[in-house]
Design a protein around this motif. Structure first.
Motif, PDB file in Angstrom:
ATOM      1  N   ARG A 149      11.979 -54.624 -52.413  1.00 25.50           N
ATOM      2  CA  ARG A 149      10.748 -54.802 -51.631  1.00 25.50           C
ATOM      3  C   ARG A 149       9.567 -54.125 -52.333  1.00 25.50           C
ATOM      4  O   ARG A 149       8.433 -54.620 -52.275  1.00 25.50           O
ATOM      5  N   LEU A 150       9.809 -53.030 -53.005  1.00 26.86           N
ATOM      6  CA  LEU A 150       8.765 -52.332 -53.752  1.00 26.86           C
ATOM      7  C   LEU A 150       8.180 -53.246 -54.833  1.00 26.86           C
ATOM      8  O   LEU A 150       6.958 -53.352 -54.985  1.00 26.86           O
ATOM      9  N   VAL A 151       9.037 -53.932 -55.559  1.00 26.87           N
ATOM     10  CA  VAL A 151       8.601 -54.841 -56.622  1.00 26.87           C
ATOM     11  C   VAL A 151       7.861 -56.035 -56.009  1.00 26.87           C
ATOM     12  O   VAL A 151       6.804 -56.442 -56.495  1.00 26.87           O
ATOM     13  N   TYR A 152       8.407 -56.585 -54.925  1.00 23.93           N
ATOM     14  CA  TYR A 152       7.767 -57.717 -54.245  1.00 23.93           C
ATOM     15  C   TYR A 152       6.351 -57.337 -53.807  1.00 23.93           C
ATOM     16  O   TYR A 152       5.397 -58.074 -54.047  1.00 23.93           O
ATOM     17  N   ASP A 153       6.220 -56.187 -53.179  1.00 22.38           N
ATOM     18  CA  ASP A 153       4.909 -55.742 -52.698  1.00 22.38           C
ATOM     19  C   ASP A 153       3.938 -55.501 -53.847  1.00 22.38           C
ATOM     20  O   ASP A 153       2.734 -55.729 -53.718  1.00 22.38           O
ATOM     21  N   PHE A 154       4.455 -55.048 -54.981  1.00 22.49           N
ATOM     22  CA  PHE A 154       3.598 -54.831 -56.148  1.00 22.49           C
ATOM     23  C   PHE A 154       2.945 -56.135 -56.591  1.00 22.49           C
ATOM     24  O   PHE A 154       1.765 -56.175 -56.906  1.00 22.49           O
ATOM     25  N   TYR A 155       3.713 -57.204 -56.599  1.00 20.45           N
ATOM     26  CA  TYR A 155       3.200 -58.485 -57.072  1.00 20.45           C
ATOM     27  C   TYR A 155       2.531 -59.326 -55.990  1.00 20.45           C
ATOM     28  O   TYR A 155       1.888 -60.326 -56.299  1.00 20.45           O
ATOM     29  N   SER A 156       2.677 -58.941 -54.742  1.00 19.93           N
ATOM     30  CA  SER A 156       2.066 -59.730 -53.661  1.00 19.93           C
ATOM     31  C   SER A 156       0.557 -59.542 -53.678  1.00 19.93           C
ATOM     32  O   SER A 156       0.037 -58.524 -54.126  1.00 19.93           O
ATOM     33  N   ARG A 157      -0.123 -60.550 -53.166  1.00 23.90           N
ATOM     34  CA  ARG A 157      -1.582 -60.481 -53.095  1.00 23.90           C
ATOM     35  C   ARG A 157      -1.987 -59.807 -51.805  1.00 23.90           C
ATOM     36  O   ARG A 157      -1.416 -60.075 -50.761  1.00 23.90           O
ATOM     37  N   PRO A 158      -2.985 -58.959 -51.861  1.00 27.00           N
ATOM     38  CA  PRO A 158      -3.460 -58.339 -50.622  1.00 27.00           C
ATOM     39  C   PRO A 158      -3.971 -59.414 -49.655  1.00 27.00           C
ATOM     40  O   PRO A 158      -4.515 -60.432 -50.082  1.00 27.00           O
ATOM     41  N   ALA A 159      -3.797 -59.184 -48.381  1.00 27.51           N
ATOM     42  CA  ALA A 159      -4.154 -60.157 -47.346  1.00 27.51           C
ATOM     43  C   ALA A 159      -5.619 -60.566 -47.431  1.00 27.51           C
ATOM     44  O   ALA A 159      -5.952 -61.723 -47.220  1.00 27.51           O
ATOM     45  N   HIS A 160      -6.511 -59.655 -47.766  1.00 26.66           N
ATOM     46  CA  HIS A 160      -7.933 -59.971 -47.767  1.00 26.66           C
ATOM     47  C   HIS A 160      -8.381 -60.802 -48.965  1.00 26.66           C
ATOM     48  O   HIS A 160      -9.504 -61.238 -49.013  1.00 26.66           O
ATOM     49  N   THR A 161      -7.513 -61.077 -49.932  1.00 31.42           N
ATOM     50  CA  THR A 161      -7.918 -61.854 -51.096  1.00 31.42           C
ATOM     51  C   THR A 161      -7.261 -63.225 -51.149  1.00 31.42           C
ATOM     52  O   THR A 161      -7.470 -63.960 -52.077  1.00 31.42           O
ATOM     53  N   THR A 162      -6.478 -63.571 -50.130  1.00 31.92           N
ATOM     54  CA  THR A 162      -5.857 -64.885 -50.151  1.00 31.92           C
ATOM     55  C   THR A 162      -6.902 -65.951 -49.905  1.00 31.92           C
ATOM     56  O   THR A 162      -7.877 -65.750 -49.176  1.00 31.92           O
ATOM     57  N   LYS A 163      -6.722 -67.092 -50.549  1.00 27.40           N
ATOM     58  CA  LYS A 163      -7.678 -68.192 -50.422  1.00 27.40           C
ATOM     59  C   LYS A 163      -7.039 -69.338 -49.676  1.00 27.40           C
ATOM     60  O   LYS A 163      -5.828 -69.563 -49.770  1.00 27.40           O
TER      61      LYS A 163
END
Length: 166
Positions: A149-163
């Motif tokens: 989950r740590l790795v997944y969260d590292f690569y996930s996009r922050p909620a405020h930058t999703t298009k």
């Protein structure tokens, strides 16, 4: 998984007083290493009393040591992975370190993660304590999910930058 009440409460207390109680902070910070962790026991043993697996106690002790040691690093509400993604100069191998750290034992993982905590602008210390506490519970499948989950969260996009999709 969630932290036992004693550990959750102690993490909050440590965050609240880590800049105003140098004696306690210094002792707890020594929990970051197997060689000096005995100095932290007066504080960490009561906080980890609800943990019954030695690796969980070790993980919690290492994480609490980081909370105390990095007292100038603010607590964050972002995920720990996002905290590490925000490290200045993230291109120098942070993602690769995180991908490798999931296969390490608790002592080695704590060392690698401490290196990242030392570079972070802010850290979700509650999530750090939870991550290292549950790093090795004896259930490898669950442990790998927790670590990954740590790795997944590292690569996930922050909620405020999703298009929105066009």
């Amino acid at each position: 998984m969630s932290l036992p009440n004693e550990l959750q409460a102690f993490t909050g207390r440590l965050l609240a007083i880590r800049n105003s109680n140098p004696s306690m902070t210094s002792d707890v910070a020594r929990g970051i290493s197997e060689i000096t962790e005995r100095y932290a026991y007066a504080y960490t043993v009561p906080a980890t009393a609800g943990l019954h697996y030695p690796a969980m106690i070790t993980g919690a002790t290492r994480a609490l040591g980081m909370v105390a040691k990095y007292k100038r690093t603010p607590n964050s509400s972002l995920t720990l992975g996002r905290n590490f993604a925000s490290i200045p100069g993230t291109t120098d191998g942070v993602g690769e370190r995180l991908a490798l750290v999931v296969d390490l034992d608790i002592e080695q993982a704590a060392q690698v993660i401490e290196g990242l905590v030392s570079r972070a602008n802010a850290v979700n210390f509650y999530e750090l304590v939870e991550l290292l506490t549950f790093w090795d519970t004896g259930d490898l499948e669950r442990d790998m999910k927790t670590r990954s989950r740590l790795v997944y969260d590292f690569y996930s996009r922050p909620a405020h930058t999703t298009k929105k999709a066009s």
